[in-house]
Design a protein around this motif. Structure first.
Motif, short mmCIF file in Angstrom:
data_model
loop_
_atom_site.label_atom_id
_atom_site.label_comp_id
_atom_site.label_asym_id
_atom_site.label_seq_id
_atom_site.Cartn_x
_atom_site.Cartn_y
_atom_site.Cartn_z
N VAL A 51 -30.84 -3.40 24.23
CA VAL A 51 -29.72 -2.92 23.41
C VAL A 51 -29.67 -1.40 23.53
O VAL A 51 -30.43 -0.81 24.32
CB VAL A 51 -29.87 -3.37 21.93
CG1 VAL A 51 -29.67 -4.86 21.80
CG2 VAL A 51 -31.21 -2.94 21.36
N ASN A 52 -28.76 -0.76 22.77
CA ASN A 52 -28.58 0.67 23.03
C ASN A 52 -29.28 1.62 22.06
O ASN A 52 -29.09 2.83 22.13
CB ASN A 52 -27.09 1.02 23.17
CG ASN A 52 -26.28 0.47 22.03
OD1 ASN A 52 -26.81 0.27 20.94
ND2 ASN A 52 -25.01 0.20 22.27
N ALA A 56 -30.52 -0.48 16.75
CA ALA A 56 -29.80 -1.70 17.13
C ALA A 56 -30.78 -2.84 17.36
O ALA A 56 -30.51 -4.00 17.00
CB ALA A 56 -28.96 -1.45 18.38
N THR A 60 -30.66 -6.19 15.25
CA THR A 60 -30.53 -7.45 15.99
C THR A 60 -31.68 -8.40 15.63
O THR A 60 -31.46 -9.61 15.41
CB THR A 60 -30.52 -7.18 17.51
OG1 THR A 60 -29.43 -6.29 17.80
CG2 THR A 60 -30.36 -8.45 18.32
N ARG A 206 -25.42 -8.68 20.41
CA ARG A 206 -25.18 -7.37 21.03
C ARG A 206 -23.80 -7.31 21.68
O ARG A 206 -23.37 -6.27 22.14
CB ARG A 206 -26.27 -7.02 22.05
CG ARG A 206 -26.11 -7.72 23.37
CD ARG A 206 -27.06 -7.23 24.43
NE ARG A 206 -27.13 -8.24 25.48
CZ ARG A 206 -28.00 -8.25 26.44
NH1 ARG A 206 -28.92 -7.30 26.52
NH2 ARG A 206 -28.01 -9.21 27.34
N TYR A 223 -21.88 -6.97 17.35
CA TYR A 223 -21.61 -5.54 17.51
C TYR A 223 -21.53 -5.21 18.99
O TYR A 223 -21.81 -6.07 19.84
CB TYR A 223 -22.74 -4.74 16.83
CG TYR A 223 -22.71 -4.89 15.33
CD1 TYR A 223 -22.19 -3.89 14.52
CD2 TYR A 223 -23.16 -6.06 14.72
CE1 TYR A 223 -22.14 -4.03 13.15
CE2 TYR A 223 -23.11 -6.21 13.33
CZ TYR A 223 -22.61 -5.19 12.56
OH TYR A 223 -22.55 -5.33 11.21
N TYR A 225 -23.74 -3.51 21.06
CA TYR A 225 -25.08 -2.93 21.15
C TYR A 225 -25.58 -2.97 22.60
O TYR A 225 -26.77 -2.96 22.84
CB TYR A 225 -26.04 -3.71 20.24
CG TYR A 225 -25.98 -3.34 18.77
CD1 TYR A 225 -25.37 -2.16 18.33
CD2 TYR A 225 -26.56 -4.17 17.81
CE1 TYR A 225 -25.34 -1.84 16.98
CE2 TYR A 225 -26.53 -3.86 16.46
CZ TYR A 225 -25.92 -2.69 16.06
OH TYR A 225 -25.92 -2.36 14.71
#
Ligand SMILES: *Cc1c(COP(=O)(O)O)cnc(C)c1O
Length: 369
Positions: A51-52, A56, A60, A206, A223, A225
């Motif tokens: 993810v970023n 996140a 998650t 994500r 989201y 992500y």
């Protein structure tokens, strides 16, 4: 200047990023997939989902184990704000528990009293790179039917005393690849788990809750992500170096601890129960017995060109954002005391032995006065 944090990327990272730019595939693609495979292997787990950010990853992880509004998640107030914020992102309440003075980690003895019908999980933070006592946490989690999430944002390559890696010690774990962490992609993060369902849910979350089978079919809230292939390309280079960089951190920690032993009022960090500590930070405690206050020591070090850091100057429960939940001064005496004593010294893999000796010398000189 000897900075607290020093980041050095090599030609490998630059070339890897250029390859991605030349490929024209800038979004989540083959590099992200490869990073997930290699990172899962690094942690000894079946699945990793990139993810970023670490935040996140935490959000998650909480989603995948089913944390919902009204739930309670037990965590510590002596951590980075993202740990508790991720709980609130799912509409749940962070229930703080104090830390242990020696490892700075969650005090498992104090958890039982806090468990209610709403308690769903324990979010344990492997602070500074020292893994928590997961055996003890699992005894509690199994007794009360709770999940365990590992905030291993600072603990890549850490291990318990059985050789099991951070990222494999809870039901699911969150790592950060933020620009100053042990393994970096700039911004970035990843979750690790052995549970296939959690991994699938994480992939859905994500990307806007999109079905795994059908594009543009959305099953629930999600989201954006996603990680980019640019970030993943840097991460893949970093994975190749992480063992060596970790060894340097550990070696630096040994040098510091040998040099700072037996100074009145200075307590070097400990490694408890023969775990593998990866020293994201090398954090000493400065007690009242030291000849200077912490602020005076910081000033002295800064004047000599030595950078330091305080992680964390104020436990979370004393910030307005969390005191609104009903917390107040005195609730977590160990966290409150420790936050006034901690001082992190430069432990990054690029500091030289001479500079470590220089830092030790400055502290010894003022200490012996
Ligand atoms: C860095 C960190 C996070 C958040 O990671 P980001 O990548 O900055 O979002 C969460 N928890 C801990 C303990 C961290 O150190």
């Amino acid at each position: 200047m000897i900075p607290l944090i020093k980041v050095k990327l090599g030609e490998e990272e630059k070339n890897a990023v250029m390859d991605v730019l030349n490929s024209g595939n800038l979004a989540q693609g083959p590099k992200v997939k490869q990073l997930e495979e290699e990172f899962a292997q690094l942690c000894g787990v079946k699945y990793a989902v990139a993810v970023n950010s670490g935040t996140a990853a935490l959000h998650t992880a909480l989603y995948t184990i089913g944390i919902k509004p009204g739930d309670e998640v037990i965590t510590v107030p002596f951590t980075f704000v993202a740990t508790a914020n991720a709980i609130m992102m799912q509409g749940a309440k962070p229930i703080f528990v104090d830390i242990k003075e020696d490892t700075f980690n969650i005090d498992s003895e104090k958890i039982r009293n806090l468990i209610t019908e709403k308690t769903k999980a324990i979010l344990a933070v492997d602070l500074f790179g020292h893994p928590c006592e997961y055996d003890k946490l699992w005894n509690i989690a199994n007794e009360f039917g709770l999940n365990i999430i590992e905030d291993s944002c600072q603990a890549v390559c850490a291990e318990n005393n059985k050789g099991e890696k951070a990222g494999s010690l809870g039901d699911i774990a969150a790592f950060s690849f933020y620009a100053t962490k042990n393994l970096i992609t700039g911004e970035g993060g990843i979750i690790t788990t052995n549970n296939k369902k959690y991994a699938e849910l994480a992939k859905r979350f994500r990307h806007h809750g999109q079905s795994e089978q059908t594009n543009y079919e959305y099953r629930n809230l999600g989201y954006n992500y996603r990680m980019t292939d640019i970030m993943a390309a840097i991460g893949l280079c970093q994975i190749k170096k992480i063992k060596e960089m970790t060894k340097k951190r550990q070696k630096n920690a040994e040098l510091f601890t040998a040099g700072l032993q037996n100074i009145k009022g200075i307590i070097p960090p400990i490694i408890k129960n023969d775990v593998i500590h990866v020293f994201h930070q090398y954090t000493i405690k400065i007690t009242k017995d030291f000849s200077l206050t912490r602020d005076e020591l910081i000033q002295r070090l800064n004047k000599t060109g030595i950078g330091t850091g305080i992680f964390y100057p104020k436990p979370l429960h004393l910030h307005p954002h969390f005191s609104k939940l009903g917390y107040k001064e005195g609730d977590f005496p160990v966290s409150e005391k420790i936050s006034k004593e901690v001082l992190s010294l430069p432990i990054n893999p690029h500091i030289t032995e001479e500079n470590i000796e220089k830092i030790i010398k400055v502290i010894k000189e003022v200490g012996e006065r």
